[in-house]
Design a protein around this motif. Structure first.
Motif, PDB file in Angstrom:
ATOM      1  N   GLY A 300      65.312  24.878  20.593  1.00  0.00           N
ATOM      2  CA  GLY A 300      66.141  23.745  19.488  1.00  0.00           C
ATOM      3  C   GLY A 300      67.634  23.528  19.999  1.00  0.00           C
ATOM      4  O   GLY A 300      68.321  24.541  20.094  1.00  0.00           O
ATOM      5  N   ALA A 301      67.774  22.593  19.760  1.00  0.00           N
ATOM      6  CA  ALA A 301      69.755  21.726  20.561  1.00  0.00           C
ATOM      7  C   ALA A 301      70.503  21.613  19.254  1.00  0.00           C
ATOM      8  O   ALA A 301      70.951  21.103  19.465  1.00  0.00           O
ATOM      9  CB  ALA A 301      69.312  21.445  21.899  1.00  0.00           C
ATOM     10  N   GLY A 302      70.747  21.951  18.441  1.00  0.00           N
ATOM     11  CA  GLY A 302      70.811  21.730  17.121  1.00  0.00           C
ATOM     12  C   GLY A 302      72.638  22.574  17.386  1.00  0.00           C
ATOM     13  O   GLY A 302      72.811  23.411  17.665  1.00  0.00           O
ATOM     14  N   PHE A 381      64.353  24.114  13.129  1.00  0.00           N
ATOM     15  CA  PHE A 381      64.270  23.892  11.901  1.00  0.00           C
ATOM     16  C   PHE A 381      63.827  25.080  11.154  1.00  0.00           C
ATOM     17  O   PHE A 381      62.838  25.622  11.464  1.00  0.00           O
ATOM     18  CB  PHE A 381      63.040  22.757  12.251  1.00  0.00           C
ATOM     19  CG  PHE A 381      63.845  22.696   9.609  1.00  0.00           C
ATOM     20  CD1 PHE A 381      65.238  21.192   9.910  1.00  0.00           C
ATOM     21  CD2 PHE A 381      62.783  22.264   9.529  1.00  0.00           C
ATOM     22  CE1 PHE A 381      65.576  21.444   7.686  1.00  0.00           C
ATOM     23  CE2 PHE A 381      63.021  21.986   7.448  1.00  0.00           C
ATOM     24  CZ  PHE A 381      64.647  21.442   7.593  1.00  0.00           C
ATOM     25  N   GLU A 382      64.035  25.228   9.635  1.00  0.00           N
ATOM     26  CA  GLU A 382      64.108  25.991   8.864  1.00  0.00           C
ATOM     27  C   GLU A 382      62.519  26.263   8.084  1.00  0.00           C
ATOM     28  O   GLU A 382      63.142  26.189   7.098  1.00  0.00           O
ATOM     29  CB  GLU A 382      65.213  27.358   7.945  1.00  0.00           C
ATOM     30  CG  GLU A 382      64.721  28.765   7.638  1.00  0.00           C
ATOM     31  CD  GLU A 382      65.274  29.662   8.138  1.00  0.00           C
ATOM     32  OE1 GLU A 382      65.674  30.862   7.871  1.00  0.00           O
ATOM     33  OE2 GLU A 382      65.212  29.279   9.130  1.00  0.00           O
ATOM     34  N   VAL A 388      56.117  28.472  13.674  1.00  0.00           N
ATOM     35  CA  VAL A 388      54.551  29.081  13.818  1.00  0.00           C
ATOM     36  C   VAL A 388      54.386  27.673  15.171  1.00  0.00           C
ATOM     37  O   VAL A 388      53.384  28.957  15.718  1.00  0.00           O
ATOM     38  CB  VAL A 388      53.852  29.249  12.578  1.00  0.00           C
ATOM     39  CG1 VAL A 388      52.576  29.029  13.520  1.00  0.00           C
ATOM     40  CG2 VAL A 388      54.138  30.028  12.047  1.00  0.00           C
ATOM     41  N   GLY A 389      54.595  26.748  15.085  1.00  0.00           N
ATOM     42  CA  GLY A 389      53.886  26.501  16.430  1.00  0.00           C
ATOM     43  C   GLY A 389      54.693  26.510  17.684  1.00  0.00           C
ATOM     44  O   GLY A 389      53.803  26.503  18.685  1.00  0.00           O
ATOM     45  N   THR A 408      65.891  33.206  12.438  1.00  0.00           N
ATOM     46  CA  THR A 408      66.281  32.423  10.865  1.00  0.00           C
ATOM     47  C   THR A 408      66.832  33.520   9.454  1.00  0.00           C
ATOM     48  O   THR A 408      66.704  34.221   9.741  1.00  0.00           O
ATOM     49  CB  THR A 408      64.430  33.333  10.450  1.00  0.00           C
ATOM     50  OG1 THR A 408      64.411  32.307   9.304  1.00  0.00           O
ATOM     51  CG2 THR A 408      64.109  34.656  10.297  1.00  0.00           C
ATOM     52  N   SER A 409      67.249  32.731   8.489  1.00  0.00           N
ATOM     53  CA  SER A 409      67.903  32.638   7.971  1.00  0.00           C
ATOM     54  C   SER A 409      67.281  33.972   6.950  1.00  0.00           C
ATOM     55  O   SER A 409      67.781  34.162   6.477  1.00  0.00           O
ATOM     56  CB  SER A 409      68.274  31.774   7.129  1.00  0.00           C
ATOM     57  OG  SER A 409      69.686  31.546   8.179  1.00  0.00           O
ATOM     58  N   TYR A 410      66.089  33.205   6.633  1.00  0.00           N
ATOM     59  CA  TYR A 410      65.327  33.830   4.825  1.00  0.00           C
ATOM     60  C   TYR A 410      63.940  33.860   5.826  1.00  0.00           C
ATOM     61  O   TYR A 410      63.204  34.388   4.258  1.00  0.00           O
ATOM     62  CB  TYR A 410      64.618  32.717   4.264  1.00  0.00           C
ATOM     63  CG  TYR A 410      66.668  32.419   3.365  1.00  0.00           C
ATOM     64  CD1 TYR A 410      66.691  33.669   2.914  1.00  0.00           C
ATOM     65  CD2 TYR A 410      67.069  31.521   4.180  1.00  0.00           C
ATOM     66  CE1 TYR A 410      68.046  33.198   1.677  1.00  0.00           C
ATOM     67  CE2 TYR A 410      68.657  30.849   2.968  1.00  0.00           C
ATOM     68  CZ  TYR A 410      68.947  31.918   2.008  1.00  0.00           C
ATOM     69  OH  TYR A 410      70.276  31.376   1.675  1.00  0.00           O
ATOM     70  N   LEU A 411      63.326  33.695   6.541  1.00  0.00           N
ATOM     71  CA  LEU A 411      61.737  33.673   6.938  1.00  0.00           C
ATOM     72  C   LEU A 411      60.839  35.038   7.114  1.00  0.00           C
ATOM     73  O   LEU A 411      61.835  35.291   7.239  1.00  0.00           O
ATOM     74  CB  LEU A 411      61.431  32.557   7.523  1.00  0.00           C
ATOM     75  CG  LEU A 411      61.829  31.163   7.497  1.00  0.00           C
ATOM     76  CD1 LEU A 411      60.760  30.110   8.595  1.00  0.00           C
ATOM     77  CD2 LEU A 411      61.538  30.723   5.727  1.00  0.00           C
TER      78      LEU A 411
END
Length: 698
Positions: A300-302, A381-382, A388-389, A408-411
């Motif tokens: 993830g390059a965001g 992405f959150e 999962v993917g 992750t912030s919440y998951l």
């Protein structure tokens, strides 16, 4: 002789060696040993000069902070420094490593100072809410003048040996063995019949009285709004150095130190100091074997992925950045390059450093290229299905023993871990944005996470220059659970009659850099909206729910990035102004529920927000999500802007009084019982005469 200070005479030089590892802190034993040794040397007819040195990697790096806030055993530091300075024979200090606080003041009491060229000096006491208490406010300005002395004491920052030499604080710089050089210097003084040169009699810093006075005036204006007592008292003491006899200035400094030491601000700052160190002590470290981490992959390059990659590159790790397509990868690399370009422009790094770090970065659109790395940090992405993917793909390509960390912030990390064949390798790394700058790293331990994986995370955090805090699995972990409670308390007040401007102003007045609605606009209202939508199916319809934020989001008012959120922003602007349309939406929400708006004072706003945070913290402790109250405080002041001098929400509750806070919570229960009902922990602590602070030592 004293166990921490040894005495030896060679060639008419008394060598006093401090040996109190790891940092030669000036505990009672060191102070008393040093005082006895100085008096012995001064009365020894075979001694003609004295050398003070230290074993190990550093000269005394300050006082023993554990003694602060308690009756100080005599001799106190100022007595020891004064005795060194009053010695009838020349005294030389040989400094290596860091001479901080009391260690620096010991050196200032000596008549001559030699320093290893790599040594550093500092008076960081202001960071603990106090001021130099061993004569530093009186001796430093005698050598440097007021401006430089105040720079040292008000910033608390360290200076190099070369800078100290330029300021006249060090007499000579040494390449090599500073103790040997100090001994040779002291021997030469003895052979040449040199006399003492007390710092208290120096006057170089007073040569330009007008400049001295101007510096005092300027700094007094700068510190006038400080919430702490220490900065103002430092200015007063430095002024006294020129205006009063030396002994009177020392007495003034001592009284000022005593006043500051027991203030709430100093107590909170000491709590923060120990809390940060305590957070690194977790049960998984006992008997753990660290896994090898030499290479890191980031998926993830965001914004978050790019920041995490920079944090790893800054620590010297080769990083493989993976995105799903070339376009996304290119944007990510450009983000990283832009971060380094800004650092270059601001002078934080040079071009060679930038180039070396970028050389460590490689990019790919193939998950298979992560098969060789030791640790993968997933930062996509959150959204559970997306993660999962990614987990499924990584499960196929990662080598045995490699760690899979999810940002992750919440998951639910337990649920994510159970989707792959090796849940024991999964851990949560909750970075905070911007990830290359923010120091906090929540290390989230899932039910099946291997203890070696946890221990490796704490070791890695140190290499990344992060402050790690252990958290258990729950929605939002520690920080975002507390944040959600903070925002909900604010939302209730918003619905009951307050405005975003009033709430934000009250929390800024408490010490936060920005208020809760300013934070929402900066972060983006869509982030918390996504969480509310995710939790909608499990939300109890009987619980109070505020729809104002949902209404704003439904209109696309996501904050600064949209030009509109709780505030209205000019094109490209970062400072919002009150939006009449938002006030109308709030008014309509009140009317829909039949709420008659009422006024809130700043004090009530603060009490409700802080009470909500502390109550949620108590629940986290009961659930075992947080190990100790001080961990919660660390998360809040490193990740969420909680003022350090307030100590965090749990320390703030202790200072306010647990019974007082619990009674306030009870008084609000009718407004939202599920939210305001005090956690059982309050009663348990109160009936046993304990505080949250007591739980830190359990």
């Amino acid at each position: 002789m004293n166990e921490h200070v040894t005495y030896e005479v060679q060639d008419s030089v008394a060598v006093l060696t401090i040996a109190h590892p790891p940092v030669n802190a000036l505990s009672f034993s060191v102070r008393s040993g040093l005082l006895d040794a100085v008096e012995r040397a001064d009365s020894d007819p075979t001694v003609r000069s004295i050398l003070i040195r230290a074993e190990g990697r550093t000269f005394p790096a300050g006082a023993d902070v554990r003694e602060f806030g308690k009756p100080r055993a005599k001799p106190i530091l100022s007595t020891v420094v004064a005795r060194i300075e009053a010695c009838s024979k020349p005294v030389v200090a040989a400094v290596q490593g860091t001479a901080l606080g009391g260690g620096f003041e010991i050196a200032l009491g000596a008549h001559y100072r030699l320093a290893d060229r790599k040594a550093r000096f500092g008076l960081p006491e202001v960071g603990l809410g106090v001021l130099p208490g061993g004569g530093g406010t009186q001796r430093v300005p005698r050598l440097t003048g007021a401006g430089s002395a105040l720079d040292l004491m008000l910033s608390g920052k360290l200076i190099s040996a070369e800078k100290a030499s330029d300021l006249g604080l060090v007499d000579a710089l040494v390449d090599g063995d500073v103790a040997a050089a100090g001994f040779a210097f002291a021997r030469d003084l003895a052979q040449n019949g040199a006399k003492p040169r007390p710092t208290c009699e120096r006057r170089e810093g007073f040569a330009d009285a007008a400049a001295y006075t101007a510096a005092i005036t300027a700094r007094r204006a700068e510190v006038a709004k400080s919430p702490l007592d220490a900065p103002g008292k430092i200015v007063d003491c430095v002024e006294a150095a020129m205006l009063l006899p030396f002994e009177a200035g020392i007495a003034m400094e001592r009284a000022a130190f005593d006043d500051c030491e027991n203030s709430d601000g100093a107590r909170a700052l000491r709590h923060a100091f120990f809390a940060e160190r305590r957070a690194a002590k977790v049960p998984e470290l006992d008997g753990a074997t660290l896994r090898e981490v030499n290479t890191i992959g980031v998926v993830g390059a965001g914004t978050m992925g790019a920041g995490i990659a920079v944090a790893c590159l800054d620590a010297g790790f080769p990083v493989t950045l993976v995105e799903r397509d070339d376009e996304g990868l290119m944007r990510g690399v450009e983000k990283i390059d832009a971060i380094y370009e800004r650092s270059l422009v601001k002078g934080r790094i040079d071009a060679a450093t930038r180039d070396a770090r970028m050389e460590l970065l490689s990019g790919s659109t193939r998950m298979e290229d992560l098969g060789r790395v030791d640790l993968v940090i997933e930062a996509v992405f959150e959204e559970t299905s997306v993660k999962v993917g990614v987990f499924a793909q990584l499960d196929q390509v990662m080598k045995p023993g490699a760690i899979l960390a999810t940002n992750t912030s919440y998951l639910d990390i337990n649920a994510l871990a159970d989707t792959i064949s090796r849940p024991e390798d999964v851990v949560g790394y909750h970075f905070f944005s911007p990830a290359n700058i923010m120091k906090l790293l929540e290390i989230v331990v899932a039910d099946k996470t291997d203890l070696n994986v946890v221990a490796t995370g704490f070791a890695l955090a140190r290499k990344l220059r992060k402050v790690p805090v252990r958290a258990g699995v729950t929605d939002g972990f520690i920080g975002n659970r507390i944040l959600a409670a903070y925002r909900l308390a604010a939302d209730f007040m918003l619905e009951d009659g307050a405005t975003p401007t009033q709430i934000d102003a009250a929390m800024r007045a408490y010490g936060f850099p920005v208020g809760p609605y300013q934070v929402l606009d900066i972060a983006g209202l869509d982030i918390s909206w996504a969480r509310r939508k995710r939790l909608a199916e499990t939300r109890d319809p009987a619980h109070r729910y505020v729809t104002i934020g949902d209404t704003l989001c439904a209109r696309g008012w996501f904050g600064q990035k949209a030009g509109r959120g709780y505030y209205l922003y000019e094109a490209g602007g970062r400072v919002g102004r009150e939006d009449p349309e938002v006030l109308r939406i709030i008014s309509e929400a009140r009317a829909a529920k039949g709420i008659t708006p009422r006024a809130f004072t700043a004090e009530e706003i603060q009490a409700r927000c802080l009470g909500a945070m502390a109550n949620e913290g108590a629940r986290l402790l009961e659930e075992g999500v947080a190990l100790r109250p001080s961990d919660i405080d660390v998360v809040l002041f490193f990740g969420y802007g909680f003022p350090r001098w307030r100590g965090g929400p749990m320390m703030a509750a202790d200072l306010r009084g647990l019974l007082t806070v619990e009674n306030e919570l009870k008084s609000w229960v009718e407004e939202a019982p599920e939210f305001w009902t005090p956690a059982p922990l309050w009663d348990e602590l109160i009936k046993n005469g304990r505080h949250f602070a007591d739980m830190n030592e359990d």
